[in-house]
Design a protein around this motif. Sequence first.
Motif, mmCIF file in Angstrom:
data_model
loop_
_atom_site.group_PDB
_atom_site.id
_atom_site.type_symbol
_atom_site.label_atom_id
_atom_site.label_comp_id
_atom_site.label_asym_id
_atom_site.label_seq_id
_atom_site.Cartn_x
_atom_site.Cartn_y
_atom_site.Cartn_z
ATOM 1 N N VAL A 133 -26.003 38.980 32.334
ATOM 2 C CA VAL A 133 -25.019 38.675 31.295
ATOM 3 C C VAL A 133 -25.721 38.156 30.046
ATOM 4 O O VAL A 133 -25.372 38.526 28.920
ATOM 5 C CB VAL A 133 -23.981 37.652 31.816
ATOM 6 C CG1 VAL A 133 -23.058 37.196 30.701
ATOM 7 C CG2 VAL A 133 -23.177 38.249 32.945
ATOM 8 N N GLN A 187 -19.077 28.625 36.164
ATOM 9 C CA GLN A 187 -20.535 28.480 36.213
ATOM 10 C C GLN A 187 -21.034 27.524 35.133
ATOM 11 O O GLN A 187 -21.921 26.697 35.382
ATOM 12 C CB GLN A 187 -21.209 29.845 36.041
ATOM 13 C CG GLN A 187 -21.057 30.754 37.226
ATOM 14 C CD GLN A 187 -21.612 32.151 36.947
ATOM 15 O OE1 GLN A 187 -21.786 32.551 35.799
ATOM 16 N NE2 GLN A 187 -21.878 32.879 38.008
ATOM 17 N N ILE A 188 -20.469 27.623 33.940
ATOM 18 C CA ILE A 188 -20.874 26.725 32.849
ATOM 19 C C ILE A 188 -20.469 25.290 33.174
ATOM 20 O O ILE A 188 -21.241 24.348 32.956
ATOM 21 C CB ILE A 188 -20.258 27.192 31.515
ATOM 22 C CG1 ILE A 188 -20.884 28.529 31.102
ATOM 23 C CG2 ILE A 188 -20.473 26.159 30.425
ATOM 24 C CD1 ILE A 188 -20.192 29.191 29.935
ATOM 25 N N LYS A 217 -14.912 33.125 36.006
ATOM 26 C CA LYS A 217 -16.157 32.889 36.729
ATOM 27 C C LYS A 217 -17.211 32.270 35.810
ATOM 28 O O LYS A 217 -17.916 31.336 36.205
ATOM 29 C CB LYS A 217 -16.669 34.203 37.309
ATOM 30 C CG LYS A 217 -17.934 34.071 38.094
ATOM 31 C CD LYS A 217 -18.404 35.409 38.615
ATOM 32 C CE LYS A 217 -19.744 35.248 39.303
ATOM 33 N NZ LYS A 217 -20.320 36.534 39.674
ATOM 34 N N LEU A 218 -17.308 32.766 34.585
ATOM 35 C CA LEU A 218 -18.279 32.218 33.637
ATOM 36 C C LEU A 218 -17.959 30.770 33.293
ATOM 37 O O LEU A 218 -18.865 29.930 33.212
ATOM 38 C CB LEU A 218 -18.320 33.072 32.369
ATOM 39 C CG LEU A 218 -18.869 34.480 32.522
ATOM 40 C CD1 LEU A 218 -18.751 35.236 31.216
ATOM 41 C CD2 LEU A 218 -20.305 34.445 32.997
ATOM 42 N N VAL A 265 -25.247 31.576 33.090
ATOM 43 C CA VAL A 265 -24.406 32.751 33.307
ATOM 44 C C VAL A 265 -25.115 33.879 34.046
ATOM 45 O O VAL A 265 -24.475 34.841 34.451
ATOM 46 C CB VAL A 265 -23.841 33.300 31.974
ATOM 47 C CG1 VAL A 265 -22.959 32.274 31.314
ATOM 48 C CG2 VAL A 265 -24.948 33.741 31.054
ATOM 49 N N LEU A 301 -14.687 38.594 33.404
ATOM 50 C CA LEU A 301 -15.448 37.564 34.127
ATOM 51 C C LEU A 301 -15.234 36.161 33.554
ATOM 52 O O LEU A 301 -15.953 35.233 33.930
ATOM 53 C CB LEU A 301 -16.944 37.886 34.067
ATOM 54 C CG LEU A 301 -17.429 39.117 34.811
ATOM 55 C CD1 LEU A 301 -18.892 39.373 34.497
ATOM 56 C CD2 LEU A 301 -17.235 38.919 36.303
ATOM 57 N N GLN A 302 -14.269 36.007 32.691
ATOM 58 C CA GLN A 302 -14.101 34.757 31.957
ATOM 59 C C GLN A 302 -13.960 33.532 32.869
ATOM 60 O O GLN A 302 -14.630 32.527 32.667
ATOM 61 C CB GLN A 302 -12.893 34.861 31.037
ATOM 62 C CG GLN A 302 -12.722 33.692 30.121
ATOM 63 C CD GLN A 302 -11.681 33.961 29.058
ATOM 64 O OE1 GLN A 302 -11.026 34.996 29.058
ATOM 65 N NE2 GLN A 302 -11.522 33.013 28.152
ATOM 66 N N TRP A 316 -28.523 29.044 28.530
ATOM 67 C CA TRP A 316 -27.539 30.112 28.627
ATOM 68 C C TRP A 316 -27.861 31.077 29.763
ATOM 69 O O TRP A 316 -27.012 31.424 30.568
ATOM 70 C CB TRP A 316 -27.427 30.836 27.292
ATOM 71 C CG TRP A 316 -26.513 32.010 27.291
ATOM 72 C CD1 TRP A 316 -26.866 33.320 27.182
ATOM 73 C CD2 TRP A 316 -25.092 31.993 27.419
ATOM 74 N NE1 TRP A 316 -25.750 34.111 27.208
ATOM 75 C CE2 TRP A 316 -24.642 33.327 27.362
ATOM 76 C CE3 TRP A 316 -24.144 30.986 27.576
ATOM 77 C CZ2 TRP A 316 -23.303 33.676 27.462
ATOM 78 C CZ3 TRP A 316 -22.817 31.335 27.670
ATOM 79 C CH2 TRP A 316 -22.403 32.660 27.614
ATOM 80 N N LEU A 334 -17.009 40.760 29.917
ATOM 81 C CA LEU A 334 -17.026 39.299 29.796
ATOM 82 C C LEU A 334 -15.611 38.725 29.827
ATOM 83 O O LEU A 334 -15.387 37.644 30.378
ATOM 84 C CB LEU A 334 -17.736 38.875 28.517
ATOM 85 C CG LEU A 334 -19.248 39.098 28.488
ATOM 86 C CD1 LEU A 334 -19.807 38.734 27.126
ATOM 87 C CD2 LEU A 334 -19.933 38.310 29.578
#
Length: 156
Positions: A79, A116-117, A112-113, A75, A109-110, A71, A106
Amino acid sequence: MAAARQAAKAKPRRKQVPRGTAVGGSRARRRWSGPGADDRDPQPLGRLASRVAADRGWHENLVGGKVFDRWAALVGAEVAEHAKPVKLDDGELTVQAESTAWATQLRLLQRKLLAQIAAGVGRDVVTRLKVLGPSAPSWRFGPRHVAGRGPRDTYG
């Protein structure tokens, strides 16, 4: 019982042949694995574990576990310090934020997160992100719970 014993004695016994030897007088040879790789050779534990996971359909659960395990790397440290993953169900990752301000951040930034995931564990693992704010303490638990407003009626 006596009849079963008689039937067992009446059956002709098969001659037991040592394993790997020729049967019935033929010139068949034992099958050795030889110098090349074979399924009978010892296998690395990681290869066996991945084969078992693929055979039993555990791949999705294992990839989902990578999200929880990595995790902070997925992220970012900042974060990860203020939010933690709670549940991954059918591509929807539920994240618990430590404050309402971080929950709002968050949500902003949804995209972007999610990108990244997806870059870290794969595109189809997490498709949606559900952000939860902090949960308030519940006053409904305990051995002496009384119906009504309870201790909150003195707050104002």
